[in-house]
Write a protein that holds these residues in place. Structure first.
Motif, mmCIF file in Angstrom:
data_model
loop_
_atom_site.group_PDB
_atom_site.id
_atom_site.type_symbol
_atom_site.label_atom_id
_atom_site.label_comp_id
_atom_site.label_asym_id
_atom_site.label_seq_id
_atom_site.Cartn_x
_atom_site.Cartn_y
_atom_site.Cartn_z
ATOM 1 N N LYS A 153 0.827 -1.203 0.000
ATOM 2 C CA LYS A 153 0.000 0.000 0.000
ATOM 3 C C LYS A 153 0.860 1.252 0.000
ATOM 4 O O LYS A 153 0.575 2.220 -0.698
ATOM 5 C CB LYS A 153 -0.928 -0.011 1.217
ATOM 6 N N HIS A 154 1.921 1.235 0.796
ATOM 7 C CA HIS A 154 2.830 2.375 0.891
ATOM 8 C C HIS A 154 3.936 2.204 -0.153
ATOM 9 O O HIS A 154 4.666 1.213 -0.131
ATOM 10 C CB HIS A 154 3.430 2.468 2.295
ATOM 11 N N ILE A 155 4.060 3.176 -1.050
ATOM 12 C CA ILE A 155 4.983 3.031 -2.160
ATOM 13 C C ILE A 155 5.872 4.260 -2.278
ATOM 14 O O ILE A 155 5.423 5.394 -2.146
ATOM 15 C CB ILE A 155 4.209 2.795 -3.484
ATOM 16 N N GLN B 258 -5.482 -2.003 -3.229
ATOM 17 C CA GLN B 258 -5.785 -1.358 -4.502
ATOM 18 C C GLN B 258 -5.416 0.117 -4.449
ATOM 19 O O GLN B 258 -4.992 0.693 -5.436
ATOM 20 C CB GLN B 258 -7.270 -1.519 -4.831
ATOM 21 N N PHE B 259 -5.610 0.733 -3.282
ATOM 22 C CA PHE B 259 -5.277 2.141 -3.074
ATOM 23 C C PHE B 259 -3.808 2.253 -2.664
ATOM 24 O O PHE B 259 -3.321 1.460 -1.859
ATOM 25 C CB PHE B 259 -6.171 2.721 -1.976
ATOM 26 N N LEU B 260 -3.091 3.236 -3.213
ATOM 27 C CA LEU B 260 -1.682 3.415 -2.887
ATOM 28 C C LEU B 260 -1.460 4.699 -2.107
ATOM 29 O O LEU B 260 -2.120 5.712 -2.340
ATOM 30 C CB LEU B 260 -0.838 3.453 -4.170
ATOM 31 N N GLU B 261 -0.505 4.650 -1.194
ATOM 32 C CA GLU B 261 -0.099 5.820 -0.420
ATOM 33 C C GLU B 261 1.381 6.082 -0.661
ATOM 34 O O GLU B 261 2.186 5.163 -0.683
ATOM 35 C CB GLU B 261 -0.342 5.600 1.073
ATOM 36 N N GLY B 262 1.722 7.354 -0.833
ATOM 37 C CA GLY B 262 3.110 7.716 -1.053
ATOM 38 C C GLY B 262 3.209 9.150 -1.527
ATOM 39 O O GLY B 262 2.256 9.705 -2.069
#
Length: 207
Positions: free
Chosen positions: A128-130, A162-166
């Protein structure tokens, strides 16, 4: 200034498997989640030189099966392609479905001076964290994409999303779009890019 080169990686095509049992199981799974698999080998409708502001679009050819070894070889092959073209071009990676996971794995070896953008559509995201060393990431997903959701939970049950954070990640959600419908230039119905198509949103984001 270097011109843009797009490297496109598409996802798994279970028809490449010789196992009749695996085909039957996956056919049943598709029926269960109400998805019609799309086996087109061409590029998505929204993936054009005009939209991507690119000189060329090339496709990574790999086995497109669910064997982990095939995926690992695809990542290695993509890294080789990037190294081959990086002196001449600025690289943009585009990945659909499992192709998104392959693109993310390969991008870990590079930074924004080699790869400026990654576009993930219906991607299987294992984290999720990218953070990909300054590379800008556009993640397009759907709340109705049950196939990507199940695949992500299976392959990355703890960290996948499915959702990305960064810092450099931007998400676009497409309401009510199935996994097999991402090849069309669908219209976005909510959020920052509301009323734009996928191609228009990509152009706006890259500007």
């Amino acid at each position: 200034m270097k011109k843009n080169l797009v490297i496109y990686t598409r996802g798994v095509n279970y028809l490449s498997s010789d196992s009749k049992l695996s085909k039957a199981i996956i056919d049943w799974a598709f029926l269960l989640i109400n998805t019609v698999p799309n086996y087109r080998t061409t590029k998505p409708d929204w993936l054009t030189d005009e939209v991507m502001k690119s000189e060329r679009i090339i496709t990574l050819l790999w086995k497109h099966d669910i064997n982990p070894l095939s995926k690992r070889r695809a990542v290695e092959k993509l890294i080789e392609m990037i190294n081959h073209h990086k002196d001449e071009y600025n690289i943009i990676l585009v990945g659909t479905s499992m192709g998104g996971a392959i693109s993310q794995e390969a991008a870990k070896r590079f930074d924004k001076n080699t790869i400026s953008h990654i576009i993930l559509v219906g991607s299987i995201n294992k984290r999720k964290h990218i953070n990909l060393d300054g590379i800008k990431i556009l993640n397009i997903y759907s709340n109705r994409d049950i196939l990507a959701r199940l695949a992500t939970r299976l392959l990355a049950p703890i960290r996948g999303s499915q959702f990305l954070e960064g810092k450099n990640a931007k998400n676009i959600i497409l309401n009510d779009l199935r996994h097999d419908q991402f090849f069309s230039d669908a219209r976005i119905t909510s959020g920052e890019f509301k009323d734009l198509t996928i191609s228009q949103a990509i152009t706006s984001w890259m500007s």
